[in-house]
Design an enzyme around this catalytic site. Structure first.
Site, PDB file in Angstrom:
ATOM      1  N   ASP A  60      25.190  78.020   9.770  1.00  0.00           N
ATOM      2  CA  ASP A  60      23.781  78.136   9.178  1.00  0.00           C
ATOM      3  C   ASP A  60      23.575  79.295   8.435  1.00  0.00           C
ATOM      4  O   ASP A  60      22.795  79.291   7.309  1.00  0.00           O
ATOM      5  CB  ASP A  60      22.606  78.047  10.586  1.00  0.00           C
ATOM      6  CG  ASP A  60      22.867  76.668  11.059  1.00  0.00           C
ATOM      7  OD1 ASP A  60      23.139  75.851  10.391  1.00  0.00           O
ATOM      8  OD2 ASP A  60      22.480  76.416  12.280  1.00  0.00           O
TER       9      ASP A  60
ATOM     10  N   ASP B  77      14.860  85.533  20.010  1.00  0.00           N
ATOM     11  CA  ASP B  77      15.731  86.056  19.199  1.00  0.00           C
ATOM     12  C   ASP B  77      15.090  86.456  18.027  1.00  0.00           C
ATOM     13  O   ASP B  77      15.078  87.713  17.382  1.00  0.00           O
ATOM     14  CB  ASP B  77      16.895  85.196  18.667  1.00  0.00           C
ATOM     15  CG  ASP B  77      18.077  85.360  19.802  1.00  0.00           C
ATOM     16  OD1 ASP B  77      17.715  85.367  21.117  1.00  0.00           O
ATOM     17  OD2 ASP B  77      19.012  84.684  19.646  1.00  0.00           O
TER      18      ASP B  77
HETATM   19  N1  ARG Z   1      27.259  72.726  14.005  1.00  0.00           N
HETATM   20  C1  ARG Z   1      25.984  72.154  13.722  1.00  0.00           C
HETATM   21  C2  ARG Z   1      25.766  72.440  12.245  1.00  0.00           C
HETATM   22  O1  ARG Z   1      26.625  73.102  11.584  1.00  0.00           O
HETATM   23  C3  ARG Z   1      24.795  72.496  14.537  1.00  0.00           C
HETATM   24  C4  ARG Z   1      24.396  73.768  14.193  1.00  0.00           C
HETATM   25  C5  ARG Z   1      23.046  73.964  14.773  1.00  0.00           C
HETATM   26  N2  ARG Z   1      23.039  75.106  15.589  1.00  0.00           N
HETATM   27  C6  ARG Z   1      22.895  75.038  17.039  1.00  0.00           C
HETATM   28  N3  ARG Z   1      22.728  76.375  17.312  1.00  0.00           N
HETATM   29  N4  ARG Z   1      22.930  74.078  17.660  1.00  0.00           N
HETATM   30  O2  ARG Z   1      25.396  71.538  11.533  1.00  0.00           O
END
Ligand code: ARG
Length: 377
Positions: A125, A16
Site C-alpha cells: 500500500d 494507528d
Molecule cells: N495484500 C493485499 C494487497 O496488497 C491486501 C493489503 C491490505 N492490507 C491489509 N492490512 N489487509 O492488495
C-alpha cells in the site's frame, strides 16, 4: 529535515492514524488536515470527526467516495476480469489510487505541500500511495511515518499513545490485532497467526461471509443485467454502482460466496498470506464472464485474456495512473461495446455458478449473419 508547511493525512480515526496525526503535528510543527474516505468499509464516519477535533484539527474532510469507487475504479477493473496471480480480485489495490487522488485534490485546494498515510513499510500500500501521488502531482511530498519514525514495535506505539494522551481502546492493549482493510469490494485480513501459511485460518477472521457449510440448504437464483460491460441491475431492478455492489455483497455473503485464503507475492518480493472476502465481486466476475461468453468475438476474448494478467499486475503494483494501464484500459473498454444482456446465477454453499445468459446483441448478430449470407457477402 525539509520544512513542510501543511500536510493532508489519510485518516481513519483508528489508533494507528491517531498516533500518526499527533506525530506529524509534533514532528513538523505544522497544520495537519485530515481526510477520511468512506469507501464502504462499514465504519461510522462521525467518530473520526470527533477524534480529529480532539486532536486540534481545524480542517476535517470526510468524503463519501462509494459511488466513485465502484463506478470509476471497480467496474473498469471488472471489465478486464482482473485477477492477480489467478485468484485475488484486487480489493485493496484498486482503492489506493482513489484515496491518493483525493489526497492530492485536497492538498491542492488547501495549499498543502505534503500528504501522509498510515501504510507500513513492508507492504504494497505504501508503494501504491507513493506512485499514485507522484503520477498525479510530483510537487507534493509523501510522508510515510511507519518508515520514518523510530517506533519499532506495538509496545512502543502504545507507549507513545499513552505519553500523548491518545485514548487506547482496551481491546487494543493486548496482542496486536489482525491487519484489516475493508471497502465495498472486499475485506482483507493479514498478520498474526495468518503469517504462518501452514496454519489454518481461525473462523473468526471471516467478517462478511458465512461458512459455506452453514449457508442455506436451498440455492438462490439471481439475475444480473449488463450494459456495455458494466452491471446495471439485479433481478431486473436498476441500481447505482455502489447500491448494486452492496446488494450483491449481501446475497453472496449469506451464501458463503467469495472466500479466499491466499499466499501472494508482494511487490517488494516477500510472500504474504491473507484471507479475502469478496462476495459481490466474485458474483460479478462470474456474471461478467458469462455475458462476455455470448457477446465477445473469439479473438477479442482471447486477446483480453492474454493481457489480463499484465493489467492486474499493474494495478497490484500501483500503476493505475500510468500510461500503460490507460492504454490497456482503452483496449478493454473498446471490447465492451456489445457486452450487454442478462446472466442468471445460482448461489449455493459458497459457489456462484452461471446457469443461463441472454443478450439482445446475440440476436442482432444472428440477423446480421443471415443477412450477410443472403447477400452473398
Ligand atoms: N495484500 C493485499 C494487497 O496488497 C491486501 C493489503 C491490505 N492490507 C491489509 N492490512 N489487509 O492488495
Amino acid at each position: 529535515m525539509t520544512k513542510i508547511e501543511k500536510i493532508v493525512l489519510s485518516y481513519s480515526g483508528g489508533l494507528d492514524t491517531s498516533i500518526i496525526l499527533k506525530w506529524l503535528q509534533e514532528t513538523y510543527g505544522c497544520e495537519v488536515v485530515t481526510f477520511t474516505a468512506d469507501l464502504g468499509q462499514g465504519e461510522e464516519r462521525e467518530p473520526a470527526r470527533a477524534k480529529a477535533e480532539m486532536a486540534g484539527v481545524k480542517d476535517i474532510r470526510i468524503v463519501d467516495l462509494r459511488e466513485e469507487f465502484v463506478s470509476d475504479f471497480v467496474f473498469p477493473m471488472l471489465r478486464a476480469n482482473a485477477l492477480y496471480e489467478g485468484q485475488y480480485l484486487l480489493g485493496s489495490s484498486i482503492a489506493r489510487p482513489l484515496i491518493a487522488k483525493r489526497l492530492v485534490g485536497i492538498a491542492r485546494e488547501v495549499g498543502a505541500d505534503a500528504v501522509a498515510h498510515g501504510a507500513t513499510g513492508k507492504g504494497n500500500d505504501q508503494i501504491r500511495f507513493e506512485l499514485a501521488v507522484n503520477a498525479l502531482d510530483p510537487s507534493i511530498k509523501v510522508i510515510a511515518p511507519w518508515r520514518q519514525w523510530n517506533i519499532r514495535s506495538r509496545t512502543q506505539l502504545l507507549d507513545y499513545a499513552e505519553k500523548h494522551r491518545i485514548p487506547v481502546p482496551s481491546d487494543k492493549r493486548g496482542e496486536a490485532p489482525f491487519s484489516i482493510d475493508a471497502n465495498l469490494l472486499h475485506t482483507s485480513t493479514e498478520g498474526k497467526s495468518l503469517e504462518n501459511p501452514a496454519e489454518v485460518a481461525p473462523d473468526h477472521v471471516y467478517q462478511r461471509t458465512v461458512d459455506p457449510v452453514d449457508a442455506p440448504d436451498t440455492p438462490e437464483f439471481i439475475t444480473v443485467g449488463f450494459e456495455r460491460g458494466d452491471p446495471v441491475s439485479v433481478n431486473g431492478k436498476a441500481m447505482t454502482p455502489a447500491a448494486l455492489l452492496i446488494e450483491l455483497n449481501g446475497l453472496g455473503g449469506r451464501h458463503g460466496v467469495g472466500r479466499l485464503d491466499l499466499v501472494e507475492n508482494r511487490f517488494i518480493g516477500m510472500k504474504s498470506r491473507g484471507i479475502y472476502e469478496t462476495p459481490g465481486g466474485t458474483i460479478l466476475l462470474a456474471a461478467h464472464r458469462g455475458i462476455e461468453s455470448i457477446t465477445l468475438d473469439r479473438a477479442a476474448a482471447h486477446l483480453k485474456d492474454e493481457i489480463m494478467p499484465r493489467y492486474a499486475e499493474l494495478i497490484y503494483n500501483g500503476f493505475w495512473f500510468a500510461p500503460e494501464r490507460e492504454m490497456l484500459q482503452a483496449l478493454i473498454d473498446q471490447s465492451q461495446a456489445f457486452v450487454s444482456g442478462e446472466v442468471t446465477l445460482r448461489l449455493y454453499k459458497g459457489s456462484a455458478s452461471v446457469i443461463s445468459r441472454a443478450s439482445p446483441i446475440r440476436l442482432n448478430g444472428l440477423r446480421l449473419r443471415s443477412w450477410a449470407a443472403r447477400n452473398g457477402r
